[in-house]
Scaffold this active site. Structure first.
Site, PDB file in Angstrom:
ATOM      1  N   ARG A  56       6.364 -83.260 -10.506  1.00 54.86           N
ATOM      2  CA  ARG A  56       6.101 -81.824 -10.519  1.00 54.86           C
ATOM      3  C   ARG A  56       5.794 -81.330  -9.116  1.00 54.86           C
ATOM      4  O   ARG A  56       6.139 -80.212  -8.734  1.00 54.86           O
ATOM      5  CB  ARG A  56       4.948 -81.489 -11.462  1.00 54.86           C
ATOM      6  CG  ARG A  56       4.748 -79.968 -11.618  1.00 54.86           C
ATOM      7  CD  ARG A  56       3.619 -79.625 -12.586  1.00 54.86           C
ATOM      8  NE  ARG A  56       2.314 -80.003 -12.073  1.00 54.86           N
ATOM      9  CZ  ARG A  56       1.583 -81.011 -12.530  1.00 54.86           C
ATOM     10  NH1 ARG A  56       2.028 -81.751 -13.551  1.00 54.86           N
ATOM     11  NH2 ARG A  56       0.422 -81.304 -12.003  1.00 54.86           N
ATOM     12  N   TYR A 108      15.591 -55.395 -11.633  1.00 56.27           N
ATOM     13  CA  TYR A 108      16.054 -56.144 -12.796  1.00 56.27           C
ATOM     14  C   TYR A 108      15.059 -55.988 -13.948  1.00 56.27           C
ATOM     15  O   TYR A 108      13.841 -55.996 -13.743  1.00 56.27           O
ATOM     16  CB  TYR A 108      16.236 -57.605 -12.404  1.00 56.27           C
ATOM     17  CG  TYR A 108      16.394 -58.547 -13.571  1.00 56.27           C
ATOM     18  CD1 TYR A 108      17.386 -58.341 -14.531  1.00 56.27           C
ATOM     19  CD2 TYR A 108      15.560 -59.644 -13.702  1.00 56.27           C
ATOM     20  CE1 TYR A 108      17.520 -59.205 -15.603  1.00 56.27           C
ATOM     21  CE2 TYR A 108      15.694 -60.524 -14.768  1.00 56.27           C
ATOM     22  CZ  TYR A 108      16.677 -60.295 -15.718  1.00 56.27           C
ATOM     23  OH  TYR A 108      16.802 -61.156 -16.782  1.00 56.27           O
ATOM     24  N   ASP A 180      13.939 -59.537  -3.035  1.00 54.70           N
ATOM     25  CA  ASP A 180      14.860 -60.190  -3.960  1.00 54.70           C
ATOM     26  C   ASP A 180      16.256 -60.048  -3.368  1.00 54.70           C
ATOM     27  O   ASP A 180      16.827 -58.971  -3.338  1.00 54.70           O
ATOM     28  CB  ASP A 180      14.772 -59.532  -5.339  1.00 54.70           C
ATOM     29  CG  ASP A 180      15.697 -60.182  -6.368  1.00 54.70           C
ATOM     30  OD1 ASP A 180      16.576 -60.968  -5.975  1.00 54.70           O
ATOM     31  OD2 ASP A 180      15.547 -59.881  -7.568  1.00 54.70           O
ATOM     32  N   LYS A 205      22.408 -67.348 -10.128  1.00 55.97           N
ATOM     33  CA  LYS A 205      23.493 -66.435  -9.829  1.00 55.97           C
ATOM     34  C   LYS A 205      24.382 -66.973  -8.701  1.00 55.97           C
ATOM     35  O   LYS A 205      24.995 -68.018  -8.841  1.00 55.97           O
ATOM     36  CB  LYS A 205      22.915 -65.062  -9.499  1.00 55.97           C
ATOM     37  CG  LYS A 205      21.842 -64.561 -10.487  1.00 55.97           C
ATOM     38  CD  LYS A 205      22.312 -64.530 -11.928  1.00 55.97           C
ATOM     39  CE  LYS A 205      21.381 -63.753 -12.858  1.00 55.97           C
ATOM     40  NZ  LYS A 205      20.026 -64.260 -12.989  1.00 55.97           N
TER      41      LYS A 205
END
Length: 389
Positions: A56, A108, A180, A205
């Protein structure tokens, strides 16, 4: 923290996409980094290890991806996450109750949902501002403003924010600017060079580009912010598995080539829409008719493959999406294949109808993610889909 290899910044962006952040495996000479499919690591003695304790916190495959994207963004530090929203969560966890942030009004739908429905519950104050107007951003600054969140171009209305001007406002207020960069990708826009403190992506994306995984990435040049992101990533645990990291790294190798193809096709499709529907119904910063075209030319090196159009009604939108053959009706974007969606009922369904109406997301609005197919085939598909409308 994952710092890049210093020599990687000496290369141009297309070369970085292929080579940055990774070296042939010293054991076998493998060109691609191994997929370190492990949850834990053997330790040599108490308090003695090879830099890895638990997956992790660190994973060598993930670190290769983090270095790669950091180099693409001209950043010193990179952090990979299990999704774009997981990435944003870890960024938002740097805030405290009573902090104020400024966010673009057209972002978004998932970003809006997370901030408005989750983090306001923990005492974070949010001002939603139309960032096309820099003065409105300045006027929204308060004594407790800690960050300004910029999405540019915006999803789905393709509005732009002046990254440099808004970052300057943030810094004068003692706040940070967070960008972003998903729609533009590091190939078309370099927010850190314009003053941004943190740049993040939904790597689902364009970075990955093949519609086969979820991911997020954040980068920064600040050691202080990097330490906070590392702590939050390890503590909140929204980290990707090694296979997803490896797949994303595979995707970034062709990023420069793909984005150039998306950009060329996007320009052609937008021009076709402007001629067919009228420029006022097309949202694409590459069109001279776009009100922020000059800003786009100034802070971007291309305009990308995202195009939105106003069809006039939900019925028209439905007619178009049911006729389309090469554009698949689906959420997401940035893959090699062309997609179409109706934001009001899909990506922005979590945004209240009144708010959607206020910012201009109508039931007739369609968002096209233009892929890298032969553009003539795409235009023929659009021509038959819009026939008679």
């Amino acid at each position: 923290m994952t710092k890049i290899f210093a020599e990687d910044l000496a290369q141009r962006v297309g070369t970085r996409a292929i080579h940055a952040g990774q070296r042939p495996d010293p054991t076998s000479g493998a060109i691609m980094p191994p997929i370190y499919q492990t949850s834990t690591y053997a330790q040599e003695a108490l308090g003695v290890n090879k830099g890895y304790e638990y997956a992790r916190g660190k994973n060598p495959t993930r670190e290769a991806l983090e270095r790669n994207v950091a180099a693409l963004e001209n950043a010193q530090h990179g952090f990979a996450f299990s999704s774009g929203m997981g990435c944003l969560t870890s960024i938002m966890l740097m805030l405290r109750a009573g902090d104020h942030i400024i966010v673009g009004s057209n972002v978004y739908g998932g970003t809006y949902r997370q901030m408005d429905k989750l983090f306001t519950n923990f005492g974070v104050e949010i001002s939603w501002i139309d960032m096309r107007d820099v003065q409105k951003v300045q006027d929204a600054v308060k004594k407790n403003t800690r960050a300004i969140f910029i999405e540019t171009p915006t999803n789905p209305l393709m509005q732009l924010a002046d990254i440099k001007a808004i970052s300057d406002i943030a810094h004068k207020a003692g706040a940070i600017s967070i960008v972003d960069n998903t729609f533009a990708s590091p190939i078309l826009q370099a927010p850190l060079a314009l003053g941004a403190d943190i740049v993040w992506h939904s790597s689902t994306k364009y970075l990955n580009g093949h519609s086969d995984l979820l991911g997020g990435v954040a980068v920064t040049n600040s050691d202080e912010l990097a330490a906070k992101l590392q702590f939050n990533a390890n503590s909140a645990g929204a980290v990707p598995g090694p296979m997803d990291a490896w797949l994303t790294l595979r995707g970034t190798k062709t990023l420069a080539l793909r984005v150039k193809a998306h950009d060329a096709n996007g320009r052609a499709v937008a021009a076709w829409f402007a001629k067919r529907l009228g420029a006022e119904r097309v949202f694409y910063p590459g069109l001279e008719s776009h009100p922020q075209h000059e800003l786009a030319k100034r802070q971007m090196s291309g305009f990308g493959g995202m195009v939105s159009v106003e069809t006039g009604s939900k019925a028209n939108a439905n007619t178009v999406v049911t006729r389309l053959k090469l554009f698949t009706l689906a959420e997401s974007l940035g893959g090699v294949e062309s997609l179409v969606c109706q934001p009001a009922g899909m990506t922005h369904a979590s945004v209240e109808p009144a708010r959607r109406a206020e910012i201009g997301i109508t039931d007739g609005l369609l968002r096209f993610s233009v892929g890298v197919e032969d553009v003539e085939d795409l235009l023929e598909d659009l021509d038959q889909a819009f026939k008679g409308l």
